[in-house]
Scaffold this active site. Structure first.
Site, PDB file in Angstrom:
ATOM      1  N   HIS A   1      30.090 -18.669  10.736  1.00 53.13           N
ATOM      2  CA  HIS A   1      30.533 -18.953   9.259  1.00 53.13           C
ATOM      3  C   HIS A   1      32.139 -18.842   9.176  1.00 53.13           C
ATOM      4  O   HIS A   1      32.761 -18.033   9.797  1.00 53.13           O
ATOM      5  CB  HIS A   1      30.062 -17.861   8.316  1.00 53.13           C
ATOM      6  CG  HIS A   1      28.595 -17.846   8.047  1.00 53.13           C
ATOM      7  ND1 HIS A   1      27.573 -18.632   8.707  1.00 53.13           N
ATOM      8  CD2 HIS A   1      27.778 -16.920   7.622  1.00 53.13           C
ATOM      9  CE1 HIS A   1      26.367 -18.442   8.347  1.00 53.13           C
ATOM     10  NE2 HIS A   1      26.449 -17.346   7.883  1.00 53.13           N
TER      11      HIS A   1
ATOM     12  N   CYS B   1      25.491 -11.587   6.325  1.00 52.49           N
ATOM     13  CA  CYS B   1      26.585 -11.953   7.334  1.00 52.49           C
ATOM     14  C   CYS B   1      27.707 -12.383   6.572  1.00 52.49           C
ATOM     15  O   CYS B   1      29.003 -12.213   6.876  1.00 52.49           O
ATOM     16  CB  CYS B   1      25.917 -13.477   7.937  1.00 52.49           C
ATOM     17  SG  CYS B   1      24.814 -14.388   6.797  1.00 52.49           S
TER      18      CYS B   1
ATOM     19  N   ALA C   1      16.088 -15.857  15.944  1.00 48.30           N
ATOM     20  CA  ALA C   1      17.542 -16.113  16.183  1.00 48.30           C
ATOM     21  C   ALA C   1      18.200 -14.718  16.412  1.00 48.30           C
ATOM     22  O   ALA C   1      19.104 -14.702  17.133  1.00 48.30           O
ATOM     23  CB  ALA C   1      18.240 -17.037  15.225  1.00 48.30           C
TER      24      ALA C   1
HETATM   25  P1  NAP Z   1      13.769 -16.833  12.771  1.00 46.52           P
HETATM   26  O1  NAP Z   1      14.670 -17.248  13.778  1.00 46.52           O
HETATM   27  O2  NAP Z   1      13.190 -17.896  11.892  1.00 46.52           O
HETATM   28  O3  NAP Z   1      12.856 -15.788  13.297  1.00 46.52           O
HETATM   29  C1  NAP Z   1      11.998 -15.141  12.398  1.00 46.52           C
HETATM   30  C2  NAP Z   1      11.241 -13.763  13.241  1.00 46.52           C
HETATM   31  O4  NAP Z   1      10.621 -13.132  12.553  1.00 46.52           O
HETATM   32  C3  NAP Z   1      10.500 -14.303  14.627  1.00 46.52           C
HETATM   33  O5  NAP Z   1      10.642 -13.440  15.543  1.00 46.52           O
HETATM   34  C4  NAP Z   1       9.020 -14.356  13.992  1.00 46.52           C
HETATM   35  O6  NAP Z   1       8.194 -13.883  14.866  1.00 46.52           O
HETATM   36  C5  NAP Z   1       9.341 -12.662  13.127  1.00 46.52           C
HETATM   37  N1  NAP Z   1       8.303 -12.740  12.055  1.00 46.52           N
HETATM   38  C6  NAP Z   1       8.171 -13.650  11.146  1.00 46.52           C
HETATM   39  N2  NAP Z   1       6.886 -13.367  10.465  1.00 46.52           N
HETATM   40  C7  NAP Z   1       6.517 -11.858  11.051  1.00 46.52           C
HETATM   41  C8  NAP Z   1       5.255 -11.310  10.873  1.00 46.52           C
HETATM   42  N3  NAP Z   1       4.366 -11.633   9.864  1.00 46.52           N
HETATM   43  N4  NAP Z   1       5.321 -10.291  11.484  1.00 46.52           N
HETATM   44  C9  NAP Z   1       6.127  -9.856  12.583  1.00 46.52           C
HETATM   45  N5  NAP Z   1       7.155 -10.732  12.983  1.00 46.52           N
HETATM   46  C10 NAP Z   1       7.138 -12.013  12.086  1.00 46.52           C
HETATM   47  O7  NAP Z   1      14.643 -16.008  11.779  1.00 46.52           O
HETATM   48  P2  NAP Z   1      15.984 -15.153  12.029  1.00 46.52           P
HETATM   49  O8  NAP Z   1      17.099 -15.789  11.784  1.00 46.52           O
HETATM   50  O9  NAP Z   1      15.869 -14.420  13.255  1.00 46.52           O
HETATM   51  O10 NAP Z   1      16.043 -14.218  10.677  1.00 46.52           O
HETATM   52  C11 NAP Z   1      15.057 -13.337  10.508  1.00 46.52           C
HETATM   53  C12 NAP Z   1      15.365 -12.423   9.294  1.00 46.52           C
HETATM   54  O11 NAP Z   1      16.612 -11.775   9.520  1.00 46.52           O
HETATM   55  C13 NAP Z   1      15.745 -13.258   7.764  1.00 46.52           C
HETATM   56  O12 NAP Z   1      14.290 -13.666   7.106  1.00 46.52           O
HETATM   57  C14 NAP Z   1      16.515 -12.795   7.364  1.00 46.52           C
HETATM   58  O13 NAP Z   1      16.148 -11.825   6.212  1.00 46.52           O
HETATM   59  C15 NAP Z   1      17.334 -11.899   8.394  1.00 46.52           C
HETATM   60  N6  NAP Z   1      18.719 -12.299   8.548  1.00 46.52           N
HETATM   61  C16 NAP Z   1      19.862 -11.719   8.170  1.00 46.52           C
HETATM   62  C17 NAP Z   1      21.000 -12.127   8.557  1.00 46.52           C
HETATM   63  C18 NAP Z   1      22.080 -11.268   8.013  1.00 46.52           C
HETATM   64  O14 NAP Z   1      23.064 -11.856   7.378  1.00 46.52           O
HETATM   65  N7  NAP Z   1      22.394  -9.815   8.356  1.00 46.52           N
HETATM   66  C19 NAP Z   1      21.459 -13.349   9.021  1.00 46.52           C
HETATM   67  C20 NAP Z   1      20.161 -14.047   9.290  1.00 46.52           C
HETATM   68  C21 NAP Z   1      18.699 -13.343   9.102  1.00 46.52           C
HETATM   69  P3  NAP Z   1       6.865 -15.120  15.445  1.00 46.52           P
HETATM   70  O15 NAP Z   1       7.592 -15.590  16.641  1.00 46.52           O
HETATM   71  O16 NAP Z   1       5.889 -14.335  15.794  1.00 46.52           O
HETATM   72  O17 NAP Z   1       7.093 -16.079  14.186  1.00 46.52           O
HETATM   73  N1  12T Z   2      19.036 -17.016   3.516  1.00 44.47           N
HETATM   74  O1  12T Z   2      20.446 -11.818   5.112  1.00 44.47           O
HETATM   75  O2  12T Z   2      19.929 -19.035   4.953  1.00 44.47           O
HETATM   76  O3  12T Z   2      19.637 -12.085   3.142  1.00 44.47           O
HETATM   77  O4  12T Z   2      21.913 -18.516   6.098  1.00 44.47           O
HETATM   78  C1  12T Z   2      21.235 -14.567   5.497  1.00 44.47           C
HETATM   79  C2  12T Z   2      21.319 -15.752   5.863  1.00 44.47           C
HETATM   80  C3  12T Z   2      19.708 -14.749   4.102  1.00 44.47           C
HETATM   81  C4  12T Z   2      20.139 -12.609   4.451  1.00 44.47           C
HETATM   82  C5  12T Z   2      20.879 -18.220   5.255  1.00 44.47           C
HETATM   83  C6  12T Z   2      19.813 -16.369   4.342  1.00 44.47           C
HETATM   84  C7  12T Z   2      20.382 -13.964   4.773  1.00 44.47           C
HETATM   85  C8  12T Z   2      20.872 -16.687   5.205  1.00 44.47           C
END
Ligand code: NAP
Ligand code: 12T
Length: 342
Positions: free
Chosen positions: A245, A132, A15
């Site tokens: 949010h 976020c 995402a």
């Molecule tokens: P998501 O939709 O579940 O996507 C996860 C991504 O990580 C997919 O591209 C997945 O690839 C990849 N991935 C998982 N395991 C991997 C591995 N072993 N090697 C390489 N790539 C891998 O999750 P998301 O919402 O994008 O969030 C991802 C991360 O961003 C979260 O864990 C969180 O720490 C962070 N995040 C931060 C914020 C913020 O507040 N700034 C907000 C949201 C998320 P595949 O398609 O290959 O599985």
């Molecule tokens: N669990 O960036 O679930 O540490 O909305 C961001 C969003 C972790 C993070 C969520 C999370 C993070 C969520």
């Protein structure tokens, strides 16, 4: 020709990663080559980058010496291993996970609030992107802190499921559709039904009874505002919203603060749109105003009738854009301008 920068988006099928690719394509960021990187599960699949498609590469074998900037969101345990490797190969990593945010040697940056901290990237090659909920709150509060000095923040969040990732977006959609068709639902991502509900639980429970999402708002406020004396009392709630949010933010200040003064300051501040007409619908909302947009929207600005020097605000933003991908790209823009010779 002016200078360009080669970029790897790590977690590109997720995402946050998808949003990073679309923001990179729509801004005037001087990208050279762009690589989409994810796990071996997705290697070979295609993702969109503007009008083009990129073939996803496997993180385990990706050569980070071929890029100058890495935008990481593959999850904390993956960033822990690969961000230092990428940095050692000469790639500056901007990491979206909570893995490095509280390390003293790594900057935690919101460009409107503490862009100056980016310079600290030189010691490790890693810059952390805040949570976020913290980002949108501090974009709104920094101008008020500078003018009135905030001593205490009480905040309740109403957080979208897209913050958890793609599986959570699907879970809300699936549960909603099934319930409207009279079918039963299963819970896979969240411990209770999220459709038509509100869960006072984001990320893991901590020993003090707060959740990690709540404690992130405390720790990150102190680090980014460079002020450990600001008292922060958060409650983080998941609501059945896809994107955006919302936060009810209640502040106490050292100097007296009026709603009119606050509104004038916020209207003049970068990254903020004030929407506060005190009529039906004259306030911002997640789905109608924030989703798909860049600003932090602020409304319901009013004095706290229960205490001296108190102000209440309603703060809304797209959690995948300003809350994650957009903030990371803005950090990259500051980095190339101030440090990489763009
Ligand atoms: P998501 O939709 O579940 O996507 C996860 C991504 O990580 C997919 O591209 C997945 O690839 C990849 N991935 C998982 N395991 C991997 C591995 N072993 N090697 C390489 N790539 C891998 O999750 P998301 O919402 O994008 O969030 C991802 C991360 O961003 C979260 O864990 C969180 O720490 C962070 N995040 C931060 C914020 C913020 O507040 N700034 C907000 C949201 C998320 P595949 O398609 O290959 O599985
Ligand atoms: N669990 O960036 O679930 O540490 O909305 C961001 C969003 C972790 C993070 C969520 C999370 C993070 C969520």
């Amino acid at each position: 020709m002016s200078k360009t920068f080669d970029v790897a988006v790590v977690g590109a099928t997720g995402a946050v990663g998808e949003t990073m690719l679309s923001i990179l394509a729509e801004r005037t960021f001087p990208v050279g080559k762009v690589y989409a990187v994810a796990s071996e599960r997705s290697a070979g699949k295609r993702v969109e980058f503007g009008t083009r498609q990129l073939v996803v590469q496997d993180l385990a074998t990706f050569d980070f010496s071929t890029v100058q900037i890495g935008l990481f969101s593959p999850g904390g345990s993956v960033s822990r291993i690969y961000a230092p490797k990428a940095a050692a190969a000469g790639c500056v990593v901007i990491d979206n996970t909570s893995e490095f945010r509280y390390d003293d040697d790594k900057p935690l940056v919101i460009p409107e609030v503490n862009a100056h901290a980016i310079a600290q990237y030189k010691s490790t090659g890693i810059i952390a992107n805040p949570n976020c909920s913290t980002i949108q709150m501090l974009v709104a509060l920094k101008p008020l802190h500078d003018a009135f000095r905030i001593t205490r923040i009480n905040v309740c969040t109403y957080q979208a499921v897209s913050g958890t990732g793609k599986e959570a977006i699907e879970e809300l959609g699936r549960q909603t559709a099934r319930l409207l068709n009279g079918l039963d639902v299963s819970c896979e991502v969240y411990p209770k039904q999220i459709a038509f509900n509100a869960l006072p639980h984001i990320d893991t429970f901590q020993d003090n009874g707060y959740t990690k999402e709540e404690m992130k708002m405390v720790w990150e406020t102190h680090k980014i505002m460079e002020d450990d004396t600001i008292r922060v009392n958060p409650t983080c709630v998941r609501v059945p919203v896809f994107h955006g949010h919302s936060e009810a933010v209640h502040i106490e200040t050292e100097r007296p603060i009026s709603a009119d003064e606050a509104r004038i300051l916020l209207e003049a501040s970068e990254g903020i749109v004030v929407m506060d007409t005190r009529v039906d619908g004259g306030y911002p909302t997640a789905q109608t105003e924030a989703a798909g947009m860049d600003p932090v929207f602020v409304g319901r600005i009013r004095e706290d009738i229960s205490t001296e020097n108190g102000l209440n605000l309603w703060v809304v933003s797209d959690n995948l854009r300003k809350g994650a991908a957009l903030n990371s790209v803005q950090i990259a823009e500051c980095l190339i301008k101030d440090h990489l010779g763009a």
